[in-house]
Design a protein around this motif. Structure first.
Motif, short mmCIF file in Angstrom:
data_model
loop_
_atom_site.label_atom_id
_atom_site.label_comp_id
_atom_site.label_asym_id
_atom_site.label_seq_id
_atom_site.Cartn_x
_atom_site.Cartn_y
_atom_site.Cartn_z
N UNK A 147 14.95 12.65 -31.50
CA UNK A 147 14.52 11.21 -31.43
C UNK A 147 14.46 11.07 -29.73
N UNK A 148 13.89 9.75 -29.57
CA UNK A 148 13.80 9.18 -28.32
C UNK A 148 15.11 8.95 -27.69
N UNK A 149 15.54 9.28 -26.44
CA UNK A 149 14.42 9.39 -25.28
C UNK A 149 14.31 10.77 -25.08
N UNK A 150 14.37 11.69 -25.89
CA UNK A 150 14.10 13.39 -25.57
C UNK A 150 12.75 13.32 -24.78
N UNK A 151 12.60 13.92 -23.90
CA UNK A 151 11.55 14.14 -23.21
C UNK A 151 11.18 15.57 -22.83
N UNK A 152 12.00 16.36 -23.05
CA UNK A 152 11.53 17.84 -22.55
C UNK A 152 12.33 18.90 -23.77
N UNK A 153 11.40 19.90 -23.94
CA UNK A 153 11.90 21.08 -24.80
C UNK A 153 11.85 22.20 -24.04
N UNK A 154 12.90 22.72 -23.31
CA UNK A 154 12.92 23.78 -22.50
C UNK A 154 12.59 25.28 -22.87
N UNK A 155 12.74 26.16 -21.72
CA UNK A 155 12.42 27.52 -22.04
C UNK A 155 13.09 28.17 -23.20
N UNK A 156 11.99 28.70 -23.98
CA UNK A 156 12.77 29.47 -25.39
C UNK A 156 13.77 28.73 -25.89
N UNK A 157 13.58 27.47 -25.95
CA UNK A 157 14.89 26.53 -26.69
C UNK A 157 14.95 26.95 -28.20
N UNK A 158 13.53 27.16 -28.76
CA UNK A 158 13.77 27.55 -30.14
C UNK A 158 13.14 28.78 -30.65
N UNK A 194 9.38 20.26 -37.52
CA UNK A 194 10.32 19.78 -36.31
C UNK A 194 9.54 18.13 -36.08
N UNK A 195 10.27 17.09 -36.32
CA UNK A 195 9.82 15.88 -35.90
C UNK A 195 10.08 15.61 -34.49
N UNK A 196 8.97 15.10 -33.83
CA UNK A 196 8.96 14.86 -32.39
C UNK A 196 8.30 13.67 -32.03
N UNK A 197 9.59 13.02 -31.19
CA UNK A 197 8.89 11.35 -30.90
C UNK A 197 8.09 11.49 -29.82
N UNK A 198 7.05 10.35 -29.52
CA UNK A 198 6.28 10.33 -28.21
C UNK A 198 6.88 10.30 -27.06
N UNK A 199 8.18 10.12 -26.81
CA UNK A 199 9.05 10.33 -25.70
C UNK A 199 8.78 11.89 -25.04
N UNK A 200 8.54 12.88 -25.88
CA UNK A 200 8.48 14.25 -25.40
C UNK A 200 7.10 14.61 -24.70
N UNK A 201 7.37 14.74 -23.46
CA UNK A 201 6.04 14.77 -22.70
C UNK A 201 5.95 16.18 -21.93
N UNK A 202 7.02 17.15 -22.20
CA UNK A 202 7.09 18.42 -21.72
C UNK A 202 7.53 19.51 -22.63
#
Length: 519
Positions: free
Chosen positions: A230-241, A250-258
């Motif tokens: 959900x928002x406000x998640x903006x980033x998904x990091x190195x080898x996160x998954x 995976x449901x990804x909101x528009x707040x994710x920009x990285x």
């Protein structure tokens, strides 16, 4: 004096030094026994062969990797003198089954018990005040950690270790039996390695308070099938998954920009990204060979709780046909997807707490004045200019103008906060005017604009990008010693991220309590 004489004179000194060191080593052996190598009350290495280890009294610190890789020990008894357990102290102790720490333990550092796959019992006392990341990563038999009820810093609930206020998730225990986990919305931070190797988890709903999924968060969660962000998640990091080999959706909101290039390494190419068209997530998924769509292919069990009938009814309504920015625009009927709600007009906003959609004729009032709401003009590629600034405006919301067609923007006096990603990827935005009333600028607020890129690529400009009332929002230098300019009053988050060349930062004397994040 020739070199031979110097050498002869130095021999007694070397002999004396060796005697002193050897004497200290022998004294340590005499005090603690041959199995324990101890320096200044720190257990540097255990070299014994016992399966049940009793650490001698007087030792205050279990040193870095002191027991690492020991496949024999099954239990360890700690004296009350021990205060600290350092990085990876017991990592890879695959036979270790029980650990009961005394009250005086103050800190357990990163990966202290990583890979203790037989660990089934773990308890810690009331004084623990610091817990590192990945402390129990890959402890696949550990279902619960018993934390003293008198401890004022941590709590373990349903296999998850939080701070006492439930704002930080330290670890979801890999041996927890539940297949579904709904993170409390109070959680704002998740540590690295927090879900590493959780082999029972299948369905996870993250908090609406998170801003990022950090590095290695869900690595090796082989049973994980569904993940909802959900928002406000903006980033998904190195080898996160990485190596989530069963991940379906995976449901990804528009707040994710990285999203890091390696975030989904070794995930199946049938993984579906549920996201809005034209978003960063969609582009990432397509570039990395994953599927994309705007509808759920699998029920995540929580949808019915998150979307009310009233919200669905409001989403079907046709809203304002004329934008107040001077451009006559009729929004598309389906609107812009924000999690499970929609923006249905060019000025609409979503009240997440009540899941209601308003027509946006008047901007919502906040405690500090008027705000342009989150996502208000997201992806409005037709809008080149915005002049309808409301009187009393103080806040520009998260991704409010992101990916729009803005060419120039003059933010009015009185605005104090520019939110996360507010003008992110406004590629044509060349001219930006920010008033001196602005004291906070969120991460990525102006990244990937022509204005920002011109500063970044122009060697004649300062290495420090300072806006508003002395707000430092970016740095492009390469020097090992950085002297912050005297006009800087605020240093925003992540300004120096990735600048591994930095050895020293010199702050102005007036700069106190700044929020500085160094690599």
């Amino acid at each position: 004096m020739n070199r031979k004489h110097i050498l002869l004179l130095s021999l007694p000194i070397l002999a004396l030094l060796a005697t002193v060191l050897l004497g200290g080593f022998l004294a340590s052996r005499a005090e603690y026994g041959n199995e324990f190598n101890v320096v200044d009350s720190t257990l540097v290495k255990y070299v014994g062969t016992d399966s049940e280890v009793v650490i001698p009294s007087g030792i205050t610190t279990i040193g870095r990797e002191a027991f690492a890789g020991n496949t024999v020990i099954t239990s360890v008894s700690f004296p009350d003198s021990v205060n600290y357990i350092e990085h990876s102290a017991f990592s890879g102790c695959t036979a270790l089954e029980t650990v009961h720490l005394p009250d005086r333990i103050l800190a357990i550092e990163d990966s202290a018990f990583y890979g203790c796959e037989s660990l089934r019992e773990f308890s810690v006392g009331k004084d623990l005040e610091s817990l590192g990341s990945g402390v129990f990563a890959d402890c696949i038999s550990l279902e619960n950690v018993v934390i003293s009820s008198e401890n004022k810093n941590f709590v373990c609930e349903d296999g998850a270790i939080y701070d006492i206020n439930r704002t930080t998730l330290y670890q979801y225990l890999p041996g927890a039996k539940a297949s579904d986990y709904k993170m409390p919305d109070t959680v704002e931070d998740v540590l690295r390695y927090s879900f590493w190797g959780c082999h029972n988890l299948r369905n996870v709903l993250l908090s609406s308070g998170l801003e990022e999924i950090p590095d290695y968060s869900f690595t090796n969660c082989h049973s994980l099938e569904l993940l909802t962000l959900y928002s406000p998640i903006g980033e998904i990091g190195l080898k996160a998954l990485e190596n989530c080999s069963s991940l379906k959706q995976i449901v990804v909101p528009i707040s994710v920009i990285s999203i890091h290039d390696s975030a989904f390494d070794l995930c199946p190419n049938t993984l579906l990204f549920v996201c809005d068209s034209g978003t960063y997530a969609e582009n990432y998924a397509l570039e990395h060979g994953f599927l994309v769509g705007t509808e759920l292919a699998y029920d995540n069990l929580w949808n019915e709780d998150e979307v009310t009938d009233d919200t669905q009814e409001d989403n079907a309504m046709e809203e304002e046909e004329t934008a107040q920015d001077g451009n006559d625009v009729t929004p598309e009927a389906e609107g812009v997807l924000i999690d499970h709600s929609y923006i249905v007009s060019d000025r609409a906003y979503v009240d997440v707490a009540n899941l209601s959609v308003c027509n946006g004729v008047a901007l919502p009032e906040t405690e500090n004045g008027v705000a342009i709401d989150d996502y208000a003009f997201y992806n409005r590629t037709d809008m080149q200019e915005y002049t309808s600034w409301e009187s009393g405006l103080s806040h520009i919301g998260v991704l409010s103008f992101a990916r729009s067609g803005l060419v120039c923007v003059t933010i009015p006096e009185g605005v104090t906060t520019i939110g996360y990603g507010a003008f992110y990827h406004c590629d044509a935005l060349t001219n930006v005017s920010i008033p001196s009333t602005v004291t906070r600028v969120g991460r990525y607020a102006l990244t990937h604009t022509a204005w920002y890129n011109n500063w970044l690529n122009d060697e004649s400009t300062s290495d420090f990008l300072i806006v508003g009332n002395g707000v430092l929002i970016a740095y492009k230098g390469e020097e090992p010693v950085v002297t912050i300019p005297s006009e800087v009053l605020y240093i925003e988050d992540y300004v120096f991220e990735g600048h591994y060349e930095i050895d020293e930062v010199i702050l102005p004397t007036h700069l106190e309590g700044a929020d500085i994040v160094l690599p």
